[in-house]
Design an enzyme around this catalytic site. Structure first.
Site, PDB file in Angstrom:
ATOM      1  N   THR A 156      -3.756   2.375   1.889  1.00  0.00           N
ATOM      2  CA  THR A 156      -3.338   3.079   0.679  1.00  0.00           C
ATOM      3  C   THR A 156      -4.499   3.674  -0.103  1.00  0.00           C
ATOM      4  O   THR A 156      -4.275   4.470  -1.011  1.00  0.00           O
ATOM      5  CB  THR A 156      -2.546   2.133  -0.238  1.00  0.00           C
ATOM      6  OG1 THR A 156      -3.333   0.962  -0.497  1.00  0.00           O
ATOM      7  CG2 THR A 156      -1.239   1.719   0.425  1.00  0.00           C
ATOM      8  N   ASP A 157      -5.719   3.307   0.235  1.00  0.00           N
ATOM      9  CA  ASP A 157      -6.895   3.887  -0.419  1.00  0.00           C
ATOM     10  C   ASP A 157      -7.870   4.400   0.640  1.00  0.00           C
ATOM     11  O   ASP A 157      -9.072   4.171   0.556  1.00  0.00           O
ATOM     12  CB  ASP A 157      -7.570   2.848  -1.321  1.00  0.00           C
ATOM     13  CG  ASP A 157      -8.598   3.474  -2.260  1.00  0.00           C
ATOM     14  OD1 ASP A 157      -8.493   4.692  -2.525  1.00  0.00           O
ATOM     15  OD2 ASP A 157      -9.503   2.760  -2.728  1.00  0.00           O
ATOM     16  N   LEU A 158      -7.334   5.129   1.611  1.00  0.00           N
ATOM     17  CA  LEU A 158      -8.179   5.651   2.684  1.00  0.00           C
ATOM     18  C   LEU A 158      -9.044   6.780   2.135  1.00  0.00           C
ATOM     19  O   LEU A 158      -8.543   7.847   1.776  1.00  0.00           O
ATOM     20  CB  LEU A 158      -7.317   6.152   3.844  1.00  0.00           C
ATOM     21  CG  LEU A 158      -8.082   6.587   5.097  1.00  0.00           C
ATOM     22  CD1 LEU A 158      -8.850   5.420   5.702  1.00  0.00           C
ATOM     23  CD2 LEU A 158      -7.122   7.179   6.133  1.00  0.00           C
TER      24      LEU A 158
END
Length: 240
Positions: free
Chosen positions: A166-168
Site C-alpha cells: 500500500t506504500d509502494l
C-alpha cells in the site's frame, strides 16, 4: 515460530533468529545496555538498528502518521492478536518469503494491550546489510537496464504472491552491494485476489519516481520505467 501469550501481551518470534529473551528484545534500553545498538533512522519515530547474536535487526515501534497521529500517536483499536499491525506484518513477510520475494526476514513481533480496546505494537526484522534505497542511489548514479529489469521482476513476484504494497514507492525498494533488489516496509499491506489492483499499485510507484525527480533531481527517465515494466508486461500486467 514460537508464541508467548498472556492476557495483556502476545509475542511471536523465530527462535532460529532470536536467541535473546523475547520479552526484552523490544526495548531499545536493553540493546543499549548490551552495547548492541549499531545505528538508527528517523521516520514516524526512531527505528533502532541492533546487533543480535544471530543477525543485525531493525527494531520499530508502530506509530501513526498524519493529523490523527498527533492525537493518538502509537495505539490502535484491538480486534484480535492476529489482526494487530505487528503480527499481521510478521505473517505477511513470511508469506512473501515463501513465495521467494526478497524481503527482510521477520524476527519477532509484539502486541501489548492497553485496557480492553487498544494496543501498542513493535516488530523486529532483519536489517539488510550495505543497502540503500533507490532515491539515495539515483541521486548519485544511473542504474543499468538489468537492474531495472530486476526491480520489475521482484515487484511482479510480489504481485504474483497476491500482496498489495500500500506504500509502494522508490524509498521502499532497496539494493544491497550485490545489486540484489529488496522490498521493505510492509506495515498496513495485505493480500488481495485477482489482478485489477496491480496497475494502480504500479501507478503509485511511478508517481513516486516523478515526485523525487522533481524534488531531488534523481537520475530517472521514462526509459527506466519502461524497462521496469517490461518484465511485468511480459507476464501479463500492462503496468503504467
Amino acid at each position: 515460530m514460537q508464541i508467548i501469550q498472556t492476557k495483556q501481551q502476545y509475542i511471536c518470534y523465530n527462535p532460529e533468529l532470536l536467541t535473546e529473551t523475547p520479552e526484552m528484545a523490544f526495548s531499545s534500553e536493553f540493546w543499549q545496555q548490551q552495547n548492541k545498538i549499531i545505528g538508527s533512522a528517523q521516520g514516524r519515530g526512531t527505528t533502532w538498528f541492533v546487533q543480535g547474536e544471530k543477525l543485525a535487526m531493525a527494531l520499530r515501534h508502530y506509530r501513526r502518521g498524519g493529523l490523527f497521529g498527533k492525537l493518538v500517536a502509537d495505539s490502535y483499536l484491538f480486534s484480535g492478536w492476529d489482526k494487530t499491525r505487528s503480527v499481521a506484518e510478521f505473517s505477511l513477510l513470511n508469506h512473501l518469503i515463501a513465495h521467494q520475494v526478497n524481503v527482510p526476514k521477520p524476527v519477532a513481533a509484539r502486541a501489548v494491550r492497553l485496557g480492553w480496546f487498544r494496543y501498542q505494537a513493535d516488530i523486529l526484522v532483519e536489517k539488510i546489510a550495505n543497502s540503500r534505497d533507490l532515491v539515495g542511489i539515483l541521486g548519485q548514479e544511473t542504474l543499468s537496464q538489468q537492474v531495472w529489469f530486476d526491480v520489475g521482476a521482484m515487484i511482479k513476484r510480489m504481485h504474483d504472491a497476491g500482496v498489495c504494497h500500500t506504500d509502494l514507492n522508490c524509498h521502499n525498494i532497496i539494493l544491497d552491494d550485490h545489486k540484489t533488489v529488496w522490498i521493505i516496509d510492509f506495515d498496513k499491506c495485505y493480500r488481495l485476489e485477482g489482478a485489477n489492483w496491480q496497475e494502480k499499485n504500479l501507478a503509485r510507484l511511478h508517481r513516486s519516481f516523478i515526485k523525487e525527480q522533481g524534488k531531488r533531481g534523481i537520475l530517472f527517465n521514462e526509459d527506466n520505467w519502461q524497462w521496469l515494466c517490461k518484465v511485468i508486461r511480459v507476464n501479463g500486467n500492462k503496468g503504467q
